[in-house]
Design an enzyme around this catalytic site. Structure first.
Site, short mmCIF file in Angstrom:
data_model
loop_
_atom_site.label_atom_id
_atom_site.label_comp_id
_atom_site.label_asym_id
_atom_site.label_seq_id
_atom_site.Cartn_x
_atom_site.Cartn_y
_atom_site.Cartn_z
N GLU A 178 -7.00 -6.18 -10.43
CA GLU A 178 -7.93 -5.51 -9.52
C GLU A 178 -8.25 -4.14 -10.08
O GLU A 178 -7.88 -3.82 -11.21
CB GLU A 178 -7.34 -5.44 -8.10
CG GLU A 178 -6.02 -4.68 -8.00
CD GLU A 178 -5.60 -4.45 -6.55
OE1 GLU A 178 -6.47 -4.18 -5.71
OE2 GLU A 178 -4.40 -4.52 -6.28
N LYS B 48 0.86 -1.19 0.00
CA LYS B 48 0.00 0.00 0.00
C LYS B 48 0.89 1.24 0.00
O LYS B 48 1.09 1.88 1.03
CB LYS B 48 -0.94 -0.04 1.20
CG LYS B 48 -2.37 0.34 0.84
CD LYS B 48 -3.35 0.00 1.94
CE LYS B 48 -4.67 0.65 1.71
NZ LYS B 48 -5.42 0.17 0.54
C1 LIG Z 1 -6.43 -0.71 0.15
C2 LIG Z 1 -6.58 -1.40 -1.13
C3 LIG Z 1 -7.54 -2.40 -1.36
C4 LIG Z 1 -8.56 -2.78 -0.32
O1 LIG Z 1 -8.01 -3.35 0.82
P1 LIG Z 1 -8.85 -3.44 2.16
O2 LIG Z 1 -7.87 -3.98 3.15
O3 LIG Z 1 -9.97 -4.37 1.94
O4 LIG Z 1 -9.32 -2.06 2.46
C5 LIG Z 1 -7.57 -3.03 -2.59
N1 LIG Z 1 -6.71 -2.68 -3.58
C6 LIG Z 1 -5.80 -1.71 -3.41
C7 LIG Z 1 -4.90 -1.36 -4.54
C8 LIG Z 1 -5.70 -1.04 -2.18
O5 LIG Z 1 -4.79 -0.08 -2.04
#
Ligand SMILES: *Cc1c(COP(=O)(O)O)cnc(C)c1O
Length: 341
Positions: free
Chosen positions: A220, A184
């Protein structure tokens, strides 16, 4: 505790300055004590690592008021672990799990007046983040860091219920194999802004990114993982080393298998098998599940049988079960609910 005078049902998904935030400093190889502060501004040297080489990562989770009036967070230990993975990949120091959880707890408690009441649809969004704070000009990791946690109340992601969205297959790539897609990092978002602004201008809610190497597999969206429901009522979710491991998606897979008795598969999902699925959803902390009604592939429309009016029936069951667990209406698996107050 007197709550702030806010029209909880009508706040959007935006930033509001709350009373307290947490800050800890990393210097000479160690974190200091960390403390709450009322100062919402940050002063850094102009050459700080975060400004020059984007050395920063973050997390996102929520605090909720449960049906019986407690304030809880959902699986914050997984956010703590994921932030450690992100930090390691970006050559940043590790925030110990206890310190992460303590910081989250302190900030939520201090801002209790900002935690939306049960039933309002609103929640307190929690944003832990870390950045290189000392100066760097030659390309290298900073020597000093700040770890912060801010909170802001956010409204229901979907006002008046979740309507299925239309998304497009993006021509941009989100993450390279062996890159940073699984962490992240702010940098993954900076480079996605042009793609999302473009998609919005074209009338799409989100981008579906394909795997960068072969452009044949579903990865995604910019900020949420996919789940697909098969015609037989099973759950399929893409497996890839460049997907950010969503805590919501992992929880949904568990709920599907152990609460709803569904068959769950985490495997590579080829884009050309997408038209065979019955339902499609996007998983993330913000919306929990956003139903997808249609995927537009360069003008070719893939319309899911669940349609554009409502969430698909199985997606809805997953959504109701997970949000029921989060709000304390359904018994949670051991360790999922972290009670703060
Ligand atoms: C934060 C995020 C998610 C979702 O993650 P959660 O833990 O469910 O909030 C999905 N994809 C990306 C690229 C993210 O940064």
């Amino acid at each position: 505790m007197e709550k702030k005078n806010i029209d909880w049902g009508n706040i959007g998904f935006g930033y509001m300055t709350t009373d307290y935030r947490y800050v800890a400093h990393y210097k000479n190889g160690a974190w200091d004590e960390g403390q709450l502060t009322t100062d919402s501004t940050i002063t850094l040297n102009e050459c700080a690592g975060v400004f020059q080489y984007a050395q920063t990562c973050f997390e996102g989770l929520k605090a909720y008021t449960t049906e019986d009036g407690h304030i809880v967070t959902f699986r914050p230990d997984l956010n703590a672990e994921r932030m450690q993975t992100s930090a390691a990949r970006l050559e940043m120091p590790i925030v110990p799990k206890e310190m992460f959880l303590d910081a989250v707890e302190k900030v939520v408690k201090a801002n209790e007046a900002w935690v939306p009441p049960y039933g309002s649809g609103a929640t307190l969004y929690i944003r832990p983040y870390m950045y290189g704070s000392s100066s760097v000009i030659g390309v290298k990791p900073a020597e000093e860091y700040e770890f912060r946690v801010l909170v802001t109340p956010v409204g229901p992601y979907f006002k008046g219920g979740a309507k299925p969205i239309v998304i497009k297959v993006s021509d941009y790539d989100r993450a390279a194999p062996n890159g940073t897609g699984h962490v992240k990092a702010g940098l993954n978002y900076a480079m996605s802004l042009h793609a999302i602004v473009t998609a919005h201008a074209e009338g799409f809610a989100e981008n579906l990114y394909l795997d960068a190497a072969t452009r044949t597999k579903v990865e995604e969206t910019g900020g949420a993982n996919f789940i697909f429901i098969t015609k037989e009522g099973g759950l399929v979710t893409p497996k890839s080393s460049s997907i950010l491991p969503s805590i919501t998606r992992r929880s949904i897979c568990y709920v599907a298998e152990h609460y709803l008795g569904m068959k769950v598969e985490e495997r590579e999902v080829f884009f050309d098998e997408v038209p065979n699925f019955a339902e499609c959803g996007l998983c993330g902390t913000a919306a929990v599940i956003s139903p997808v009604g249609e995927i537009n592939d360069h003008g070719k429309r893939i319309c899911f049988p669940s349609g554009m009016e409502d969430m698909g029936p199985i997606t809805k069951k997953l959504y109701d079960t997970l949000t029921g667990i989060q709000m304390g209406r359904i018994e949670a698996p051991e360790g999922w609910i972290h009670t703060i107050a």
